[in-house]
Scaffold this active site. Structure first.
Site, short mmCIF file in Angstrom:
data_model
loop_
_atom_site.label_atom_id
_atom_site.label_comp_id
_atom_site.label_asym_id
_atom_site.label_seq_id
_atom_site.Cartn_x
_atom_site.Cartn_y
_atom_site.Cartn_z
CB VAL A 153 -84.01 -63.31 -53.08
CG1 VAL A 153 -84.37 -63.80 -54.48
CG2 VAL A 153 -84.84 -64.06 -52.04
CE1 TYR A 154 -79.01 -57.98 -57.88
CE2 TYR A 154 -77.39 -57.80 -56.11
CZ TYR A 154 -77.76 -57.58 -57.42
OH TYR A 154 -76.87 -56.98 -58.29
CB SER A 155 -76.79 -62.14 -52.17
OG SER A 155 -75.48 -62.64 -52.00
CB THR A 157 -80.51 -64.46 -58.24
OG1 THR A 157 -80.26 -63.08 -57.92
CG2 THR A 157 -81.87 -64.87 -57.67
CE LYS A 158 -77.30 -59.90 -60.30
NZ LYS A 158 -77.36 -59.76 -61.77
#
Length: 263
Positions: A153-155, A157-158
């Site tokens: 999810v972090y990747s 969103t970036k």
């Protein structure tokens, strides 16, 4: 006035300090009043001839009305630069269904990494359009360009930030507005749980100074020369090798966390 979100720690704080060093008035946005007061004091102790304002906003809990109030405060001043820096990641690398904190954590990461950059940009663009002048800097991550296992999810969103900014560049290229994406690799901050800086992992002050110098020169950059070298080289590396690198990085971060718990 130059606006920085996530302005009391890490890269955001360093951006605010370096902008102040350059003589700009600063508008700090962060979630903790005590840290905002402390950061404002630190800036004014060094650079007493500028103005520093702040607004308290916890982007994990912000409502529609909160965004309206924040944008009202921001639009009371002329904003020359908006640095959308605020961000959030998992405490530890993990596969999606085992992320610590579960759906609450996933929701927070999505809300913090996507909504502020989108809504603050949309809310401040009208005044920049009226002046035919303004700079929007959106802080992404090289994680948005790499398929990073255990950072799903972090990747993702970036990647949103990267895509969003590249479209803004097309929409506003003839309006006197600069839109830039910064996609750093490792920077020594609390977010990556690694306080040790090196030639390939600069401290936040060095990174912010270097990154600000790229405004107007590059629409998308890692912001730091050794990061850019790594990023260009990565393009020629087979994905299986990148996967091994990510796995090794994940293990290092977990080992660091375990070492901290033992102390």
């Amino acid at each position: 006035m130059k606006v920085v979100t996530g302005a009391t720690d890490g890269i955001g704080r360093s951006y605010a300090l370096d902008l102040a060093r350059r003589g700009f008035n600063i508008f700090l946005i962060s979630r903790t009043k005590s840290k905002l007061v402390k950061t404002k004091k630190q800036i004014l102790n060094k650079y007493s001839d500028i103005e520093v304002r702040y607004a308290i906003c916890d982007f994990t809990r912000v409502s529609y009305e909160d965004y309206k109030r924040l944008l009202h405060s921001l639009n009371e001043v002329d904003i020359g630069i908006l640095i959308n820096n605020v961000g959030m990641c998992f405490d530890n690398p993990e596969v999606l269904h085992r992320v610590e904190g579960g759906i609450d954590t996933l929701t927070n990461v999505i809300n913090v990494n996507i909504l502020p950059v989108t809504l603050l940009t949309a809310g401040i663009l009208p005044q920049m359009m009226a002046r035919k002048s303004g700079i929007i800097v959106n802080i992404g991550s090289a994680a948005g360009s790499i398929h990073m296992a255990k950072w799903s999810v972090y990747s993702a969103t970036k990647k949103y930030i990267e895509w969003f900014t590249s479209i803004l560049q097309k929409e506003y290229e003839n309006e006197g507005i600069i839109c830039q994406t910064i996609t750093p690799l490792l920077v020594s901050t609390n977010m990556i749980k690694n306080p040790l800086s090196s030639i390939f992992c600069p401290n936040s002050d060095s990174f912010a100074k270097s990154s600000l110098n790229t405004i107007g020169n590059s629409s998308s950059t890692t912001g730091y020369i050794t990061h850019q070298i790594q990023f260009e080289l990565i393009k020629f590396v087979p994905e299986i090798i990148i996967d091994l690198f990510v796995k090794n990085l994940n293990n290092q971060l977990l080992d660091y966390q375990l070492d901290k718990k033992r102390v």
